[in-house]
Write a protein that holds these residues in place. Structure first.
Motif, PDB file in Angstrom:
ATOM      1  N   GLU A  65       0.789  -1.236   0.000  1.00 58.33           N
ATOM      2  CA  GLU A  65       0.000   0.000   0.000  1.00 58.33           C
ATOM      3  C   GLU A  65       0.819   1.283   0.000  1.00 58.33           C
ATOM      4  O   GLU A  65       0.254   2.366  -0.053  1.00 58.33           O
ATOM      5  CB  GLU A  65      -0.930   0.008   1.231  1.00 58.33           C
ATOM      6  CG  GLU A  65      -1.987  -1.089   1.196  1.00 58.33           C
ATOM      7  CD  GLU A  65      -2.844  -1.189   2.455  1.00 58.33           C
ATOM      8  OE1 GLU A  65      -3.756  -2.025   2.467  1.00 58.33           O
ATOM      9  OE2 GLU A  65      -2.585  -0.449   3.425  1.00 58.33           O
ATOM     10  N   ARG A 113      -2.161   5.743   1.374  1.00 60.14           N
ATOM     11  CA  ARG A 113      -2.044   4.295   1.165  1.00 60.14           C
ATOM     12  C   ARG A 113      -2.665   3.962  -0.184  1.00 60.14           C
ATOM     13  O   ARG A 113      -3.777   4.419  -0.491  1.00 60.14           O
ATOM     14  CB  ARG A 113      -2.780   3.511   2.259  1.00 60.14           C
ATOM     15  CG  ARG A 113      -2.184   3.721   3.639  1.00 60.14           C
ATOM     16  CD  ARG A 113      -2.887   2.847   4.674  1.00 60.14           C
ATOM     17  NE  ARG A 113      -2.523   3.284   6.016  1.00 60.14           N
ATOM     18  CZ  ARG A 113      -2.992   2.733   7.131  1.00 60.14           C
ATOM     19  NH1 ARG A 113      -3.863   1.728   7.064  1.00 60.14           N
ATOM     20  NH2 ARG A 113      -2.613   3.178   8.302  1.00 60.14           N
ATOM     21  N   GLU A 115      -4.719   1.927  -1.956  1.00 61.02           N
ATOM     22  CA  GLU A 115      -5.748   0.915  -1.714  1.00 61.02           C
ATOM     23  C   GLU A 115      -6.863   1.122  -2.725  1.00 61.02           C
ATOM     24  O   GLU A 115      -6.960   2.169  -3.357  1.00 61.02           O
ATOM     25  CB  GLU A 115      -6.367   1.106  -0.323  1.00 61.02           C
ATOM     26  CG  GLU A 115      -5.402   0.990   0.821  1.00 61.02           C
ATOM     27  CD  GLU A 115      -6.142   0.780   2.130  1.00 61.02           C
ATOM     28  OE1 GLU A 115      -6.702  -0.307   2.296  1.00 61.02           O
ATOM     29  OE2 GLU A 115      -6.161   1.703   2.964  1.00 61.02           O
ATOM     30  N   ARG A 121     -12.727   4.695   2.411  1.00 59.37           N
ATOM     31  CA  ARG A 121     -11.391   4.176   2.138  1.00 59.37           C
ATOM     32  C   ARG A 121     -10.813   4.930   0.946  1.00 59.37           C
ATOM     33  O   ARG A 121     -11.338   4.849  -0.147  1.00 59.37           O
ATOM     34  CB  ARG A 121     -11.447   2.671   1.849  1.00 59.37           C
ATOM     35  CG  ARG A 121     -10.077   1.999   1.845  1.00 59.37           C
ATOM     36  CD  ARG A 121     -10.166   0.502   1.669  1.00 59.37           C
ATOM     37  NE  ARG A 121     -10.748  -0.204   2.794  1.00 59.37           N
ATOM     38  CZ  ARG A 121     -10.121  -0.411   3.948  1.00 59.37           C
ATOM     39  NH1 ARG A 121      -8.893   0.025   4.133  1.00 59.37           N
ATOM     40  NH2 ARG A 121     -10.711  -1.060   4.920  1.00 59.37           N
TER      41      ARG A 121
HETATM   42 MG    MG Z   1      -5.879  -1.201   5.944  1.00 61.43          MG
END
Ligand code: MG
Ligand code: ATP
Length: 430
Positions: A65, A113, A115, A121
């Protein structure tokens, strides 16, 4: 040519949403200050090595990530994926332990990150975190948990669940790791692909898998709580006792192992029943091994991080936009009046009032409408006649009551206008 959009996994936080952020930040700052935590601000990028050592190569964060790049001097740098490693690096580098006793730190800011983006997120997201360095006392574990809960409660959140576990010390985990691998090996083929690789590299992380079949399997896995040494057990018992003393409800969850390798003893998460799939608002625990891992003196530590996007999503779902109405909406028309209004707005702000100046130049009727919509307590009106006599028309918007006042009398805190305005603005029913 098409317009450029924000990069995938990033988003703009527009002014209405920013009001929620400011509310969270000010409530948290105030609470942390009262608990003797001091803010620390560390760089957005660090040497890649810091995160590899501080988070661990076998974690998702380091494994897949990180935003890692070479700079023009051929150094490997990484945008910080979390705040603890940087805070601990700074603690060591500036010898903060020399200030003696326990260091209580907090931070907030952007983390990065790589992702798959979804609700709650993102690739650039924000955390608020605290770290207590230099105390092995179970009271420190409970202090940080109670502060997280206080912050969330102060924001008006309920429906929160505290999940608690102990991951013991390194040798407890060694013995547990073997028991877990023994249990999981017969199911190897049924595990999700990530968990299959973790079986040898980082088996504890399998407990964290979001795959339904893997979760079914781990439900009956052995519990780390049966592998705690007497000292680890004692620490954990004390933590639970203190949580009960503080009337903080919690539930034990042996599958809560957190993603990061440096955690020891207490691990916890706070979930919200009002969030969907990404329900974890706060994650934290003790990390007694990290400071030495990063080259510092042996220093026990405990902390947490709150994911601010998820917190804000919750607040937006549950609460109206916090207001930011001005006290005064100032409208004017005609060259002389407009010039006086500009000056008057500045002077009124200097007395501590919030003033919005209408810049539209449109007819008074339209400006009045905007004054009504602004949520201001009072509308001040300056036309040619008022400019001539250095007065203003004062219109109290709740009652439409109107009066003419000399401009100079607006600016004195002892004058009736100012008194009435502050009285109304402090009225909770207004
Ligand atoms: Mg995580
Ligand atoms: P998850 O299991 O949701 O990926 P994590 O274990 O990776 O969480 P931590 O490293 O403990 O998360 O970070 C603490 C908090 O930061 C999380 O509980 C979450 O609220 C938030 N967070 C983590 N990653 C993201 C992300 N990519 N976008 C938004 N918030 C995040």
């Amino acid at each position: 040519m098409g317009a450029i959009q924000a990069t995938r996994g990033t988003r703009d936080i527009l002014p209405d949403e920013v009001r929620y952020w400011q509310r969270v930040e000010s409530i948290a700052r105030d609470l942390l200050q009262r608990a003797a935590y001091r803010e620390i601000r560390t760089p957005l990028f660090e040497q890649t090595d810091l995160f590899e050592r501080g988070i661990g190569e076998a974690t998702d964060v380091v494994g897949k990530e990180m935003y890692t790049f070479k700079d023009r001097g051929d150094r490997s740098l990484t945008l910080r994926p979390e705040g603890t490693a940087g805070a601990v690096r700074a603690y060591i580098e500036h010898n903060l332990q020399a200030q003696g006793g326990v260091q209580r730190l907090w931070y907030t800011g952007a983390m990065f990150r790589y992702e798959r983006p979804q609700a709650g997120r993102q690739r650039q997201f924000h955390q608020l975190g605290i770290e207590v360095l230099g105390s092995a006392d179970p009271r420190a574990d409970v202090e940080v948990m109670s502060i997280a809960i206080d912050i969330l409660h102060s924001l008006g959140l309920t429906n929160l669940y505290l999940d608690l576990n102990s991951v013991g010390n390194a040798s407890d985990r060694q013995s547990y790791r073997q028991a877990l691998v023994d249990y999981l090996t017969p199911y190897q083929a049924d595990l999700d692909p990530d968990s299959q690789t973790r079986l040898t590299r980082n088996p504890l992380r399998i407990l964290d898998s979001k795959d339904p079949r893997t979760q079914e399997i781990t439900q009956n896995a052995p519990s780390i709580l049966h592998h705690l040494s007497p000292a680890s057990q004692q620490h954990f018992d004390r933590v639970q006792q203190l949580l009960s003393d503080l009337s903080i409800p919690y539930q034990l969850n042996f599958r809560l192992v957190r993603g990061l390798d440096y955690y020891t003893h207490t691990a916890f998460e706070i979930q919200s029943a009002d969030l969907g799939a990404q329900a974890t608002v706060c994650g934290g625990g003790r990390y007694d091994g990290l400071v030495t891992e990063l080259g510092g003196p042996d220093t026990p530590a405990v902390g947490w991080a709150i994911g601010l996007e998820r917190l804000i999503l919750l607040l937006q779902k549950l609460q109206p936009v916090p207001t930011s109405a001005p006290d005064i909406y100032l409208i004017s028309r005609g060259d002389a009046a407009e010039a006086q209004a500009l000056l008057l707005a500045q002077r009124l702000r200097q007395t501590g009032l919030a003033v919005e100046l209408d810049l539209s130049g449109s007819a008074f009727g339209k400006q009045f409408k905007r004054a009504d919509r602004s949520g201001a307590i009072v509308c001040l009106v300056l036309g040619d006649a008022e400019a001539e006599t250095n007065t203003v028309q004062v219109k109290w918007l709740a009652t439409a009551e109107q009066e003419s006042i000399a401009q100079a009398d607006l600016l004195s805190p002892s004058a009736a206008f100012y008194q009435r305005l502050t009285q109304i603005s402090q009225d909770p029913n207004y």
